[in-house]
Write an enzyme that holds these catalytic residues in place. Structure first.
Site, PDB file in Angstrom:
ATOM      1  N   HIS A   6       0.844  -1.189   0.000  1.00  0.00           N
ATOM      2  CA  HIS A   6       0.000   0.000   0.000  1.00  0.00           C
ATOM      3  C   HIS A   6       0.882   1.242   0.000  1.00  0.00           C
ATOM      4  O   HIS A   6       2.030   1.200   0.425  1.00  0.00           O
ATOM      5  CB  HIS A   6      -0.945   0.017   1.208  1.00  0.00           C
ATOM      6  CG  HIS A   6      -0.225  -0.068   2.513  1.00  0.00           C
ATOM      7  ND1 HIS A   6       0.392   1.011   3.095  1.00  0.00           N
ATOM      8  CD2 HIS A   6      -0.009  -1.105   3.340  1.00  0.00           C
ATOM      9  CE1 HIS A   6       0.945   0.646   4.235  1.00  0.00           C
ATOM     10  NE2 HIS A   6       0.727  -0.640   4.399  1.00  0.00           N
ATOM     11  N   GLY A  33       8.770 -23.041   9.543  1.00  0.00           N
ATOM     12  CA  GLY A  33       7.509 -22.495  10.028  1.00  0.00           C
ATOM     13  C   GLY A  33       7.587 -21.000  10.321  1.00  0.00           C
ATOM     14  O   GLY A  33       8.605 -20.490  10.769  1.00  0.00           O
ATOM     15  N   THR A  56      13.183 -10.437   2.566  1.00  0.00           N
ATOM     16  CA  THR A  56      12.860  -9.119   2.034  1.00  0.00           C
ATOM     17  C   THR A  56      13.529  -8.816   0.703  1.00  0.00           C
ATOM     18  O   THR A  56      13.290  -7.765   0.124  1.00  0.00           O
ATOM     19  CB  THR A  56      13.283  -8.020   3.026  1.00  0.00           C
ATOM     20  OG1 THR A  56      14.700  -8.118   3.238  1.00  0.00           O
ATOM     21  CG2 THR A  56      12.556  -8.159   4.348  1.00  0.00           C
TER      22      THR A  56
END
Length: 86
Positions: A6, A33, A56
């Site tokens: 966003h 996990g 990232t």
């Protein structure tokens, strides 16, 4: 895995404008996990992702990654092409 993004500008955010970026995961990967893949990140073939890692950016094949943000903690030996034929 999260692909939605966003705008940071509050006026644009109020329009509910959103976009998405691709996530790429190579072949024969092992993902621990609670690992998180952020928009636009990718891992190559045979990558091991540690539990709880936050991916990232892009990582090459044959590595172990872990951490927040994820970093390479070990390089793996690439498989011998003759051994892969079964």
């Amino acid at each position: 895995m999260y692909t939605a993004r966003h705008p940071l500008d509050y006026k644009l955010r109020s329009t509910f404008l959103e976009d998405a970026r691709e996530i790429t995961i190579g072949n024969d990967c092992w993902i621990g996990g609670s690992a998180v893949f952020c928009p636009g990140s990718s891992v190559g073939d045979r990558v091991v992702v540690g539990a709880g890692a936050v991916v990232t950016k892009n990582f090459p094949s044959d590595v172990v990654i872990a951490g927040t943000p994820a970093t390479i903690i070990r390089h793996l030996d690439p498989p011998d092409s003759n051994q892969r034929k079964a």
